[in-house]
Scaffold this motif. Structure first.
Motif, mmCIF file in Angstrom:
data_model
loop_
_atom_site.group_PDB
_atom_site.id
_atom_site.type_symbol
_atom_site.label_atom_id
_atom_site.label_comp_id
_atom_site.label_asym_id
_atom_site.label_seq_id
_atom_site.Cartn_x
_atom_site.Cartn_y
_atom_site.Cartn_z
ATOM 1 N N GLY A 55 -4.301 4.992 -5.467
ATOM 2 C CA GLY A 55 -3.365 4.696 -4.391
ATOM 3 C C GLY A 55 -3.945 3.713 -3.390
ATOM 4 N N PRO A 56 -3.108 3.125 -2.537
ATOM 5 C CA PRO A 56 -3.599 2.185 -1.522
ATOM 6 C C PRO A 56 -4.654 2.839 -0.620
ATOM 7 C CG PRO A 56 -1.204 2.116 -1.662
ATOM 8 C CD PRO A 56 -1.646 3.284 -2.484
ATOM 9 N N GLY A 57 -5.831 2.255 -0.576
ATOM 10 C CA GLY A 57 -6.882 2.778 0.284
ATOM 11 C C GLY A 57 -7.614 3.983 -0.264
ATOM 12 N N ILE A 130 1.019 6.118 7.118
ATOM 13 C CA ILE A 130 1.590 4.995 7.860
ATOM 14 C C ILE A 130 0.570 4.467 8.867
ATOM 15 C CG2 ILE A 130 3.278 4.379 9.644
ATOM 16 C CD1 ILE A 130 4.672 4.460 7.033
ATOM 17 N N ARG A 131 -0.056 5.404 9.600
ATOM 18 C CA ARG A 131 -1.045 5.060 10.631
ATOM 19 C C ARG A 131 -2.176 4.217 10.054
ATOM 20 N NH1 ARG A 131 -5.079 9.673 12.409
ATOM 21 N NH2 ARG A 131 -6.026 8.903 10.475
ATOM 22 N N ASP A 132 -2.609 4.574 8.840
ATOM 23 C CA ASP A 132 -3.742 3.892 8.222
ATOM 24 C C ASP A 132 -3.325 2.688 7.372
ATOM 25 O OD1 ASP A 132 -5.270 5.778 9.429
ATOM 26 O OD2 ASP A 132 -5.930 6.792 7.600
ATOM 27 N N ASN A 133 -2.078 2.269 7.522
ATOM 28 C CA ASN A 133 -1.568 1.119 6.761
ATOM 29 C C ASN A 133 -1.701 1.310 5.255
ATOM 30 O OD1 ASN A 133 -0.730 -0.552 8.925
ATOM 31 N ND2 ASN A 133 -2.848 -1.148 9.319
ATOM 32 N N ARG A 134 -1.518 2.550 4.802
ATOM 33 C CA ARG A 134 -1.650 2.831 3.371
ATOM 34 C C ARG A 134 -0.300 3.128 2.714
ATOM 35 N NH1 ARG A 134 -5.901 7.462 2.694
ATOM 36 N NH2 ARG A 134 -5.621 6.932 0.494
ATOM 37 N N GLU A 135 0.674 3.537 3.504
ATOM 38 C CA GLU A 135 1.992 3.887 2.963
ATOM 39 C C GLU A 135 2.891 2.652 2.969
ATOM 40 O OE1 GLU A 135 4.671 4.862 1.185
ATOM 41 O OE2 GLU A 135 3.812 6.850 1.536
ATOM 42 N N PRO A 136 3.223 2.121 1.779
ATOM 43 C CA PRO A 136 4.036 0.904 1.719
ATOM 44 C C PRO A 136 5.522 1.130 2.007
ATOM 45 C CG PRO A 136 3.503 1.658 -0.493
ATOM 46 C CD PRO A 136 2.751 2.547 0.446
ATOM 47 N N ILE A 137 5.946 2.389 2.058
ATOM 48 C CA ILE A 137 7.359 2.700 2.296
ATOM 49 C C ILE A 137 7.506 3.311 3.689
ATOM 50 C CG2 ILE A 137 9.335 4.077 1.531
ATOM 51 C CD1 ILE A 137 8.143 4.000 -1.291
ATOM 52 N N SER A 138 8.351 2.735 4.510
ATOM 53 C CA SER A 138 8.487 3.201 5.895
ATOM 54 C C SER A 138 9.469 4.351 6.046
ATOM 55 C CB SER A 138 8.921 2.041 6.802
ATOM 56 O OG SER A 138 10.173 1.519 6.366
ATOM 57 N N ASP A 139 10.251 4.612 5.003
ATOM 58 C CA ASP A 139 11.241 5.693 5.062
ATOM 59 C C ASP A 139 10.702 6.931 4.334
ATOM 60 O OD1 ASP A 139 14.141 6.605 5.530
ATOM 61 O OD2 ASP A 139 13.893 6.891 3.361
ATOM 62 N N PHE A 140 10.596 8.043 5.050
ATOM 63 C CA PHE A 140 9.997 9.257 4.500
ATOM 64 C C PHE A 140 10.755 9.763 3.276
ATOM 65 C CE2 PHE A 140 9.276 14.045 5.023
ATOM 66 C CZ PHE A 140 8.073 14.018 4.335
ATOM 67 N N ALA A 141 12.083 9.786 3.357
ATOM 68 C CA ALA A 141 12.893 10.279 2.235
ATOM 69 C C ALA A 141 12.647 9.447 0.977
ATOM 70 C CB ALA A 141 14.380 10.255 2.606
ATOM 71 N N GLN A 142 12.529 8.137 1.158
ATOM 72 C CA GLN A 142 12.277 7.265 0.014
ATOM 73 C C GLN A 142 10.876 7.501 -0.550
ATOM 74 O OE1 GLN A 142 14.573 5.249 -1.423
ATOM 75 N NE2 GLN A 142 13.047 4.894 -3.028
#
Length: 241
Positions: A55-57, A130-142
């Motif tokens: 995964g990212p990071g 999100i905080r660590d710039n690792r989650e590429p999707i900004s919508d939690f449900a998605q």
């Protein structure tokens, strides 16, 4: 100094985003408790296997992971006369392998678990990513819809927002292998509202001085979206400043 072959006699096995960073900090303050200087070495999950989450990071996140017994034992080389010797790896609870490996190496180990409302825990993990710039999707449900695919693609434990919350299945593995009096389960909400009382109970469980009162600090490793993401990213990178 004791032999470098020493192993821990207790573990904090979960769960992520439930106050374990602060708990590790408090336990380190107790003079009769030795905590591994490295939090989340993950040995009982990774022993003899490459740590290759994709995964990212993830490569950075698991940089302190240990898969070698002697390297793991080296974490406890500075133990002197402490009564309780421990480490905290928050995904041991979810690991499919850790319970049996813990039973093999330290069959009389005491195990501490902090559980958090699964929905709150999942969203907190999402905000952490999100905080660590690792989650590429900004919508939690998605992001939740992507979870099964991410697990299949061998992303690390942070990304298991939903799966991390299936506590009954996870705890069952431990209750089948360890005596019930060796497992302490706490709720994050109780720990957050009355940390001193929970810590006193943990000290009793570990057979150390219950009268010791650590200095309660503001929560550590809080997840959230930084006010300045540019500044946060700058501060997280290795730089001379």
């Amino acid at each position: 100094k004791l032999s470098s072959m020493i192993m821990p006699n207790f573990l904090i096995i979960g769960t992520q985003k439930a106050g374990t960073t602060a708990l590790d900090y408090y336990l380190k303050e107790h003079p009769q408790i030795y905590m591994s200087p490295t939090k989340e070495p993950g040995f009982f999950d990774f022993e003899g296997e490459p740590v290759d989450f994709g995964g990212p990071g993830d490569e950075y996140s698991y940089r302190f992971a240990i898969n070698d017994l002697s390297a793991y034992q080296n974490l406890f080389r500075d133990v002197n006369n402490e009564i309780a010797i421990g480490e905290a790896t928050t995904w041991y609870l979810q690991s499919l392998k850790a319970s049996e490996r813990i039973k093999h190496y330290i069959p009389k180990a005491k195990l501490i678990v902090i559980l958090r409302n699964p929905a709150d825990r999942a969203y907190s993990a999402f905000l952490h990513a999100i905080r660590d710039n690792r989650e590429p999707i900004s919508d939690f449900a998605q992001a939740l819809l992507e979870e099964d695919k991410r697990i299949k693609n061998n992303w690390g434990y942070l990304w298991r927002y939903k799966n991390m919350g299936f506590y009954a299945t996870q705890l069952k593995r431990y209750f089948e292998l360890f005596d019930r009096n060796k497992i302490k389960v706490y709720l994050f909400e109780d720990y957050k509202s009355n940390p001193t009382e929970i810590l006193k109970d943990i000290f009793h469980f570990l057979n150390v001085d219950e009268t010791f009162t650590p200095e309660i600090i503001t929560p550590k490793n809080i997840s959230g979206i930084p006010k300045s993401k540019a500044l946060y990213t700058f501060l997280r990178k290795n730089n001379s400043i």
